[in-house]
Motif scaffolding. Structure first.
Motif, PDB file in Angstrom:
ATOM      1  N   VAL A 125       0.858  -1.194   0.000  1.00 51.44           N
ATOM      2  CA  VAL A 125       0.000   0.000   0.000  1.00 51.44           C
ATOM      3  C   VAL A 125       0.891   1.240   0.000  1.00 51.44           C
ATOM      4  N   SER A 126       0.449   2.264  -0.707  1.00 54.44           N
ATOM      5  CA  SER A 126       1.295   3.460  -0.827  1.00 54.44           C
ATOM      6  C   SER A 126       0.430   4.715  -0.833  1.00 54.44           C
ATOM      7  N   ASP A 127       1.086   5.847  -1.064  1.00 50.43           N
ATOM      8  CA  ASP A 127       0.333   7.106  -1.135  1.00 50.43           C
ATOM      9  C   ASP A 127      -0.044   7.441  -2.574  1.00 50.43           C
ATOM     10  N   GLY A 128       0.006   6.483  -3.479  1.00 46.00           N
ATOM     11  CA  GLY A 128      -0.501   6.735  -4.828  1.00 46.00           C
ATOM     12  C   GLY A 128       0.315   6.078  -5.916  1.00 46.00           C
ATOM     13  N   ALA A 129      -0.302   5.949  -7.070  1.00 45.38           N
ATOM     14  CA  ALA A 129       0.355   5.284  -8.203  1.00 45.38           C
ATOM     15  C   ALA A 129       1.466   6.150  -8.802  1.00 45.38           C
ATOM     16  N   LYS A 130       1.284   7.458  -8.751  1.00 43.16           N
ATOM     17  CA  LYS A 130       2.287   8.335  -9.366  1.00 43.16           C
ATOM     18  C   LYS A 130       3.663   8.170  -8.701  1.00 43.16           C
ATOM     19  N   PRO A 131       3.752   8.326  -7.346  1.00 43.68           N
ATOM     20  CA  PRO A 131       5.070   8.113  -6.739  1.00 43.68           C
ATOM     21  C   PRO A 131       5.595   6.696  -6.944  1.00 43.68           C
ATOM     22  N   ASP A 132       4.732   5.693  -6.841  1.00 39.18           N
ATOM     23  CA  ASP A 132       5.209   4.318  -7.017  1.00 39.18           C
ATOM     24  C   ASP A 132       5.766   4.099  -8.419  1.00 39.18           C
ATOM     25  N   SER A 133       5.084   4.691  -9.421  1.00 37.99           N
ATOM     26  CA  SER A 133       5.527   4.443 -10.803  1.00 37.99           C
ATOM     27  C   SER A 133       6.898   5.071 -11.057  1.00 37.99           C
ATOM     28  N   ALA A 134       7.226   6.107 -10.302  1.00 33.35           N
ATOM     29  CA  ALA A 134       8.566   6.698 -10.416  1.00 33.35           C
ATOM     30  C   ALA A 134       9.555   5.939  -9.530  1.00 33.35           C
ATOM     31  N   ASN A 135       9.166   5.687  -8.284  1.00 33.75           N
ATOM     32  CA  ASN A 135      10.095   5.080  -7.313  1.00 33.75           C
ATOM     33  C   ASN A 135      10.514   3.661  -7.677  1.00 33.75           C
ATOM     34  N   ILE A 136       9.648   2.953  -8.381  1.00 36.89           N
ATOM     35  CA  ILE A 136       9.931   1.550  -8.689  1.00 36.89           C
ATOM     36  C   ILE A 136      11.238   1.407  -9.485  1.00 36.89           C
ATOM     37  N   GLN A 137      11.591   2.458 -10.241  1.00 38.68           N
ATOM     38  CA  GLN A 137      12.822   2.381 -11.044  1.00 38.68           C
ATOM     39  C   GLN A 137      14.053   2.167 -10.168  1.00 38.68           C
ATOM     40  N   SER A 138      13.976   2.641  -8.914  1.00 41.15           N
ATOM     41  CA  SER A 138      15.174   2.611  -8.064  1.00 41.15           C
ATOM     42  C   SER A 138      15.592   1.200  -7.676  1.00 41.15           C
ATOM     43  N   ILE A 139      14.725   0.209  -7.840  1.00 41.39           N
ATOM     44  CA  ILE A 139      15.164  -1.160  -7.482  1.00 41.39           C
ATOM     45  C   ILE A 139      15.802  -1.873  -8.676  1.00 41.39           C
ATOM     46  N   PHE A 140      15.830  -1.197  -9.822  1.00 43.72           N
ATOM     47  CA  PHE A 140      16.471  -1.793 -11.000  1.00 43.72           C
ATOM     48  C   PHE A 140      17.775  -1.049 -11.307  1.00 43.72           C
ATOM     49  N   ALA A 141      18.626  -1.704 -12.077  1.00 45.58           N
ATOM     50  CA  ALA A 141      19.958  -1.151 -12.338  1.00 45.58           C
ATOM     51  C   ALA A 141      19.885   0.225 -12.994  1.00 45.58           C
ATOM     52  N   ASP A 142      20.868   1.055 -12.671  1.00 41.44           N
ATOM     53  CA  ASP A 142      20.922   2.421 -13.214  1.00 41.44           C
ATOM     54  C   ASP A 142      20.924   2.441 -14.734  1.00 41.44           C
ATOM     55  N   ASN A 143      21.543   1.419 -15.326  1.00 35.82           N
ATOM     56  CA  ASN A 143      21.637   1.438 -16.792  1.00 35.82           C
ATOM     57  C   ASN A 143      20.496   0.663 -17.463  1.00 35.82           C
ATOM     58  N   SER A 144      19.401   0.455 -16.737  1.00 34.10           N
ATOM     59  CA  SER A 144      18.249  -0.233 -17.338  1.00 34.10           C
ATOM     60  C   SER A 144      17.728   0.559 -18.523  1.00 34.10           C
ATOM     61  N   VAL A 145      17.412  -0.149 -19.593  1.00 32.37           N
ATOM     62  CA  VAL A 145      16.804   0.518 -20.754  1.00 32.37           C
ATOM     63  C   VAL A 145      15.289   0.469 -20.567  1.00 32.37           C
ATOM     64  N   ILE A 146      14.682   1.647 -20.624  1.00 28.99           N
ATOM     65  CA  ILE A 146      13.251   1.759 -20.345  1.00 28.99           C
ATOM     66  C   ILE A 146      12.484   1.980 -21.641  1.00 28.99           C
TER      67      ILE A 146
END
Ligand code: MLT
Length: 407
Positions: free
Chosen positions: A103-124
């Motif tokens: 549970v979180s405070d919204g989809a917007k922050p989660d959709s941004a924050n989720i990137q931080s658990i993947f490698a910096d050089n991930s191709v999006i």
């Protein structure tokens, strides 16, 4: 010596909605007597429903009493709410375990924050047009290079256009993270089972992860369309789903969302459960849990009366969507979306560009929309109207478009 994160300098001309707000402010200064009908930002307007209000009031009372007062909650969310969300998914045939729901405070922050658990050089990879948060957070996180011709180098843009019904083909090259939003913001297109299956197969073949934003799923009325990516076989090993109470129940200002990271999700070099554990670690470190006042409100939404009341809100907004579609079609403007989604994606008339039409619509009809190009190069030549408004305003806007807009 402290240095700023230079990636911020790569961001283009401010976030879309502040730019719209700036233009509307300037209009108001130039036209002090005029009232604008705002169908730009997708922001709910109807009050919270009685079941939700009762629960929020109760929770305030609990905090006023030493016996029922609570402080910090569990970072992952109130266990009852996590279970209620798992049960909610079950109601449309999806089996999710409560401990896979964060549970979180919204989809917007989660959709941004989720990137931080993947490698910096991930191709999006992103759809184009795209909800700007996915791209801007990749830019801030240093995952992109220069901005050229309306696109960032380093991001793979998947074209969404009239030819493909605004849902993309799978990427031709290898990518690591794929954002899909369905029902789509901004185009209102909804992915079919087959379309999602193609992406799931791609993700398995390329060891990629799909980040599926289903914030508008409750607006799907066609039973043949999937409301969750987990309705499609194989998704639990390659997809994370992010969603929200914002549009489901008018929680845009209340703030409550959730992210599902399945235990079985694994990528190269990890074992099942590791990606989930990383998100858990991220949330436990940087987030103290959603508000204890709000979470019971979420449970109230998911109760039987709560869901019925939410459906009434959704029906109200979808009736607005129909009025908007019909109104635009009546003046010869071609529309897409707005059937299983609260956004109407319209083609700018006469080949006008998006901002040109934004200004024309505002100056002549006093209606504020969102220029399609604000969602990326693929949105040029389109604009978006939101159905999240009061009925009277929607009717007023459509009447004004009919009478005052000269095409
Ligand atoms: C929109 O207008 O696209 C939405 O309000 C954005 C959001 O939900 O953050």
């Amino acid at each position: 010596m402290a240095k700023i994160n230079d990636n911020y300098h790569k961001l283009q001309s401010g976030y879309l909605f502040p730019e719209i707000a700036r233009r509307t402010r300037e209009f108001a200064e130039r036209n002090p007597g005029a009232t604008l009908v705002k169908l730009g930002i997708g922001d709910t307007t109807k009050p919270l429903t009685p079941t939700v209000i009762k629960s929020l009031h109760q929770e305030i009372d609990n905090l006023a009493n030493a016996k029922t007062y609570t402080g910090y909650g569990v970072e992952q969310g109130n266990p009852d709410l996590r279970q209620a969300l798992a049960d909610y998914y079950k109601s449309f045939g999806v089996n999710i375990h409560a401990d896979e729901v964060f549970v979180s405070d919204g989809a917007k922050p989660d959709s941004a924050n989720i990137q931080s658990i993947f490698a910096d050089n991930s191709v999006i990879a992103v759809q184009d047009p795209v909800y700007p948060v996915y791209v801007d957070s990749a830019v801030i996180g240093g995952k992109t290079r220069e901005y050229k011709d309306g696109r960032y180098e380093g991001i793979v843009y998947m074209d969404c256009n009239e030819d493909n019904g605004f849902f993309p083909e799978i990427p031709k090259q290898k990518v690591d993270l794929i954002y899909l939003c369905s029902p789509n913001n901004p185009t209102g297109a909804v992915a079919t089972h087959e379309q999602l299956k193609a992406f799931i197969d791609y993700a398995h073949a390329n060891d990629a992860v799909i980040i599926f934003d289903s914030a508008y799923a409750a607006f799907i009325s066609d039973p043949s369309l999937p409301r969750s990516i987990y309705e499609i076989e194989g998704a639990e090993t390659c997809a994370i789903e992010i969603s929200s109470f914002s549009k489901l129940a008018g929680f845009t200002g209340v703030r409550l969302g959730w992210t599902i990271v399945p235990h079985k999700l694994a990528i190269e070099g990890t074992h099942p459960g590791e990606v989930q554990a990383l998100w858990n670690r991220r949330q436990s470190t940087m987030f103290n849990g959603a508000s204890n006042i709000v979470q019971p409100g979420g449970m109230a939404v998911l109760s039987k009366p709560g869901l019925k009341e939410s459906q009434e809100l959704i029906d109200y907004y979808m009736a607005n969507a129909k009025i908007i579609r019909d109104g635009l079609n009546d003046v010869g403007i071609t529309t897409f979306g707005g059937v299983n989604a609260p956004y109407i994606w319209a083609k700018t008339p006469g080949g006008m560009d998006s901002w040109e039409f934004f200004d024309l619509l505002m100056n002549q009809a006093h209606v504020v929309g969102t220029p399609g190009v604000g969602f990326g190069r693929g949105g040029e030549g389109y604009f978006r109207l939101s159905a999240f408004s009061d009925r009277a305003n929607v009717k007023k806007a459509m009447k004004s478009i009919k009478v005052n807009l000269h095409l």
